[in-house]
Design a protein around this motif. Sequence first.
Motif, PDB file in Angstrom:
ATOM      1  N   ALA A   1     -20.114  33.503  53.964  1.00 16.99           N
ATOM      2  CA  ALA A   1     -19.836  32.593  55.341  1.00 16.99           C
ATOM      3  C   ALA A   1     -21.146  32.287  55.992  1.00 16.99           C
ATOM      4  CB  ALA A   1     -18.973  33.527  56.260  1.00 16.99           C
ATOM      5  N   GLU A   2     -21.976  33.154  55.798  1.00 15.17           N
ATOM      6  CA  GLU A   2     -23.424  32.979  56.303  1.00 15.17           C
ATOM      7  C   GLU A   2     -24.094  31.702  55.289  1.00 15.17           C
ATOM      8  OE1 GLU A   2     -25.317  33.684  59.041  1.00 15.17           O
ATOM      9  OE2 GLU A   2     -23.596  34.095  59.855  1.00 15.17           O
ATOM     10  N   PHE A   3     -23.756  31.733  54.186  1.00 13.16           N
ATOM     11  CA  PHE A   3     -24.452  30.584  53.379  1.00 13.16           C
ATOM     12  C   PHE A   3     -23.611  29.491  53.768  1.00 13.16           C
ATOM     13  CE2 PHE A   3     -24.546  27.975  49.458  1.00 13.16           C
ATOM     14  CZ  PHE A   3     -25.724  27.848  49.156  1.00 13.16           C
ATOM     15  N   LEU A   4     -22.412  29.237  53.973  1.00 15.68           N
ATOM     16  CA  LEU A   4     -21.714  28.070  54.366  1.00 15.68           C
ATOM     17  C   LEU A   4     -22.386  27.209  55.586  1.00 15.68           C
ATOM     18  CD1 LEU A   4     -18.150  29.001  53.653  1.00 15.68           C
ATOM     19  CD2 LEU A   4     -19.205  27.155  52.587  1.00 15.68           C
ATOM     20  N   ARG A   5     -22.654  28.359  56.813  1.00 10.38           N
ATOM     21  CA  ARG A   5     -23.125  28.074  57.949  1.00 10.38           C
ATOM     22  C   ARG A   5     -24.802  27.503  57.375  1.00 10.38           C
ATOM     23  NH1 ARG A   5     -27.239  29.314  60.455  1.00 10.38           N
ATOM     24  NH2 ARG A   5     -27.494  31.000  58.967  1.00 10.38           N
ATOM     25  N   ALA A   6     -25.320  28.154  56.716  1.00 10.77           N
ATOM     26  CA  ALA A   6     -26.978  27.820  56.652  1.00 10.77           C
ATOM     27  C   ALA A   6     -27.142  26.586  55.903  1.00 10.77           C
ATOM     28  CB  ALA A   6     -27.621  28.946  55.479  1.00 10.77           C
ATOM     29  N   MET A   7     -26.084  26.151  54.910  1.00  3.49           N
ATOM     30  CA  MET A   7     -26.135  24.872  54.322  1.00  3.49           C
ATOM     31  C   MET A   7     -25.813  23.765  55.272  1.00  3.49           C
ATOM     32  SD  MET A   7     -26.910  25.039  51.029  1.00  3.49           S
ATOM     33  CE  MET A   7     -26.209  23.828  50.239  1.00  3.49           C
ATOM     34  N   ARG A   8     -25.114  24.006  56.254  1.00  4.94           N
ATOM     35  CA  ARG A   8     -24.759  23.144  57.156  1.00  4.94           C
ATOM     36  C   ARG A   8     -25.658  22.785  58.319  1.00  4.94           C
ATOM     37  NH1 ARG A   8     -20.207  25.320  58.672  1.00  4.94           N
ATOM     38  NH2 ARG A   8     -20.851  26.391  60.422  1.00  4.94           N
ATOM     39  N   SER A   9     -26.384  23.848  58.533  1.00  2.00           N
ATOM     40  CA  SER A   9     -27.782  23.823  59.330  1.00  2.00           C
ATOM     41  C   SER A   9     -28.843  23.020  58.669  1.00  2.00           C
ATOM     42  CB  SER A   9     -28.140  25.275  59.933  1.00  2.00           C
ATOM     43  OG  SER A   9     -28.710  26.054  58.678  1.00  2.00           O
ATOM     44  N   HIS A  10     -29.021  22.945  57.208  1.00  2.00           N
ATOM     45  CA  HIS A  10     -29.942  22.344  56.562  1.00  2.00           C
ATOM     46  C   HIS A  10     -29.354  20.996  56.300  1.00  2.00           C
ATOM     47  CE1 HIS A  10     -33.070  25.328  55.740  1.00  2.00           C
ATOM     48  NE2 HIS A  10     -31.905  26.214  55.760  1.00  2.00           N
ATOM     49  N   GLY A  11     -28.338  20.379  56.894  1.00  2.00           N
ATOM     50  CA  GLY A  11     -28.015  19.066  56.730  1.00  2.00           C
ATOM     51  C   GLY A  11     -26.946  18.814  55.526  1.00  2.00           C
ATOM     52  N   PHE A  12     -26.003  19.819  55.119  1.00  2.00           N
ATOM     53  CA  PHE A  12     -25.400  19.763  53.907  1.00  2.00           C
ATOM     54  C   PHE A  12     -23.664  19.711  54.348  1.00  2.00           C
ATOM     55  CE2 PHE A  12     -29.168  21.060  51.852  1.00  2.00           C
ATOM     56  CZ  PHE A  12     -29.010  20.221  50.619  1.00  2.00           C
ATOM     57  N   ALA A  13     -23.050  18.681  53.840  1.00  2.00           N
ATOM     58  CA  ALA A  13     -21.509  18.932  54.229  1.00  2.00           C
ATOM     59  C   ALA A  13     -21.001  19.272  52.776  1.00  2.00           C
ATOM     60  CB  ALA A  13     -21.056  17.153  54.197  1.00  2.00           C
ATOM     61  N   ALA A  14     -19.853  20.220  52.877  1.00  7.41           N
ATOM     62  CA  ALA A  14     -19.070  20.713  51.779  1.00  7.41           C
ATOM     63  C   ALA A  14     -17.687  20.296  51.961  1.00  7.41           C
ATOM     64  CB  ALA A  14     -19.124  22.432  51.986  1.00  7.41           C
ATOM     65  N   SER A  15     -17.451  20.417  50.291  1.00 10.49           N
ATOM     66  CA  SER A  15     -16.093  20.052  50.111  1.00 10.49           C
ATOM     67  C   SER A  15     -15.596  21.232  48.935  1.00 10.49           C
ATOM     68  CB  SER A  15     -15.961  18.635  49.472  1.00 10.49           C
ATOM     69  OG  SER A  15     -14.515  18.418  49.046  1.00 10.49           O
ATOM     70  N   GLU A  16     -14.546  21.691  49.159  1.00  7.50           N
ATOM     71  CA  GLU A  16     -14.080  22.650  47.854  1.00  7.50           C
ATOM     72  C   GLU A  16     -13.487  22.024  46.958  1.00  7.50           C
ATOM     73  OE1 GLU A  16     -11.042  26.444  47.397  1.00  7.50           O
ATOM     74  OE2 GLU A  16     -11.417  25.778  49.638  1.00  7.50           O
ATOM     75  N   LEU A  17     -13.612  22.366  45.668  1.00 15.41           N
ATOM     76  CA  LEU A  17     -13.139  21.732  44.339  1.00 15.41           C
ATOM     77  C   LEU A  17     -12.032  22.421  43.919  1.00 15.41           C
ATOM     78  CD1 LEU A  17     -16.684  21.686  42.277  1.00 15.41           C
ATOM     79  CD2 LEU A  17     -15.746  19.813  43.588  1.00 15.41           C
ATOM     80  N   GLU A  18     -11.100  21.466  43.353  1.00 14.06           N
ATOM     81  CA  GLU A  18     -10.018  22.276  42.921  1.00 14.06           C
ATOM     82  C   GLU A  18     -10.054  22.695  41.521  1.00 14.06           C
ATOM     83  OE1 GLU A  18      -5.462  20.375  41.685  1.00 14.06           O
ATOM     84  OE2 GLU A  18      -6.878  19.041  42.759  1.00 14.06           O
ATOM     85  N   VAL A  19      -9.519  23.773  41.329  1.00 19.72           N
ATOM     86  CA  VAL A  19      -9.685  24.633  39.964  1.00 19.72           C
ATOM     87  C   VAL A  19      -8.488  24.755  39.381  1.00 19.72           C
ATOM     88  CG1 VAL A  19     -10.691  26.611  38.786  1.00 19.72           C
ATOM     89  CG2 VAL A  19     -11.740  25.670  41.089  1.00 19.72           C
ATOM     90  N   PRO A  20      -7.868  24.011  38.581  1.00 20.50           N
ATOM     91  CA  PRO A  20      -6.538  24.195  37.770  1.00 20.50           C
ATOM     92  C   PRO A  20      -6.395  25.524  37.156  1.00 20.50           C
ATOM     93  CG  PRO A  20      -7.472  21.977  37.459  1.00 20.50           C
ATOM     94  CD  PRO A  20      -8.688  22.808  37.959  1.00 20.50           C
ATOM     95  N   GLU A  21      -5.430  26.048  37.064  1.00 14.60           N
ATOM     96  CA  GLU A  21      -5.215  27.299  36.331  1.00 14.60           C
ATOM     97  C   GLU A  21      -5.574  27.247  34.916  1.00 14.60           C
ATOM     98  OE1 GLU A  21      -4.276  30.852  35.078  1.00 14.60           O
ATOM     99  OE2 GLU A  21      -4.350  30.278  37.053  1.00 14.60           O
ATOM    100  N   THR A  22      -5.580  25.772  34.273  1.00  8.48           N
ATOM    101  CA  THR A  22      -6.045  25.734  33.016  1.00  8.48           C
ATOM    102  C   THR A  22      -7.462  26.183  32.778  1.00  8.48           C
ATOM    103  OG1 THR A  22      -6.365  23.498  33.239  1.00  8.48           O
ATOM    104  CG2 THR A  22      -4.228  24.309  32.270  1.00  8.48           C
TER     105      THR A  22
ATOM    106  N   ILE B   1     -17.375  25.176  45.599  1.00 10.35           N
ATOM    107  CA  ILE B   1     -17.785  24.587  46.688  1.00 10.35           C
ATOM    108  C   ILE B   1     -18.887  23.219  46.107  1.00 10.35           C
ATOM    109  CG2 ILE B   1     -18.574  23.979  49.055  1.00 10.35           C
ATOM    110  CD1 ILE B   1     -16.230  25.954  48.371  1.00 10.35           C
ATOM    111  N   CYS B   2     -18.680  22.288  46.643  1.00  9.24           N
ATOM    112  CA  CYS B   2     -19.729  21.009  46.287  1.00  9.24           C
ATOM    113  C   CYS B   2     -20.224  20.601  47.560  1.00  9.24           C
ATOM    114  CB  CYS B   2     -18.952  19.926  45.469  1.00  9.24           C
ATOM    115  SG  CYS B   2     -20.149  18.456  45.150  1.00  9.24           S
ATOM    116  N   TRP B   3     -21.638  20.675  47.716  1.00  9.18           N
ATOM    117  CA  TRP B   3     -22.241  20.114  48.782  1.00  9.18           C
ATOM    118  C   TRP B   3     -22.963  19.056  48.571  1.00  9.18           C
ATOM    119  CZ3 TRP B   3     -22.115  25.250  47.436  1.00  9.18           C
ATOM    120  CH2 TRP B   3     -21.651  26.328  48.426  1.00  9.18           C
ATOM    121  N   LYS B   4     -23.250  18.122  49.605  1.00  9.65           N
ATOM    122  CA  LYS B   4     -24.120  16.913  49.464  1.00  9.65           C
ATOM    123  C   LYS B   4     -24.772  16.858  50.646  1.00  9.65           C
ATOM    124  CE  LYS B   4     -23.128  13.507  46.792  1.00  9.65           C
ATOM    125  NZ  LYS B   4     -22.558  12.346  46.020  1.00  9.65           N
TER     126      LYS B   4
END
Length: 238
Positions: A142-163, A194-197
């Motif tokens: 959770a702290e890493f998600l917050r830190a990335m946001r504070s450094h100017g990154f937006a996050a999106s979760e990647l879909e991971v199929p069962e395969t 998670i993917c950050w841009k």
Amino acid sequence: TGGRLLAGWLASQPESLLCGCRVIELGCGYAALPSRVAARSQAAVCCASDGQASSLGALQAQASSEHGASTLEVKCLDWNRCHDAGMWDVILFADAVYTEELAELLASCCEALLVPGKAGELTIGAPCIIGALSSLWALEAAEFLRAMRSHGFAASELEVPETVCKGARSLWGIVAAEGSRLIGGGSTDSYRLICWKRSDDASIQDSGCCLHLEASLREQAAMRECHSYPQRPPHLEA
């Protein structure tokens, strides 16, 4: 375990995903599975890096002998001294956030290493950072998600199929058979990719699922603290 999941996801993608990209994995450890999969793609350069030089000797020898991994470099990288600033199009990591201090340090390192790039929609494509976070380290994630946001990154979760999860188990067996020194294993159920841009526009924020994930991780951490549950499994305690 996070490395297997990330490697399996990369293996499931078109080789053109990393076409022409300079790719680096941070905290690759002994196995460096994501790096080794990326090196077999159309990436221009792929580097497996770790702050512990002891992790890299066997990996260097293994990488040199593997067919099709000629683009794989191995190097020792101190996150406090990111000398390759602005050089990398794609940054990979898994099982790299074990403390709150590491969360901030990794976020700062990612910001320094990633090539400059304009804000874009939350889709896969360079420049970006792709990482595996686990709820076993809920507060740290959770702290890493917050830190990335504070450094100017937006996050999106990647879909991971069962395969992909099944493919990760197969990949684990293949690499183990090749003689790599592996240090972990188990279920991938606690992991999220998670993917950050970069986001130059303050109005562009994390996707709703990532904000929900951060809140859920903090709730899990609070519950463990309240009930004196171990923050991580006993066999992973130092």
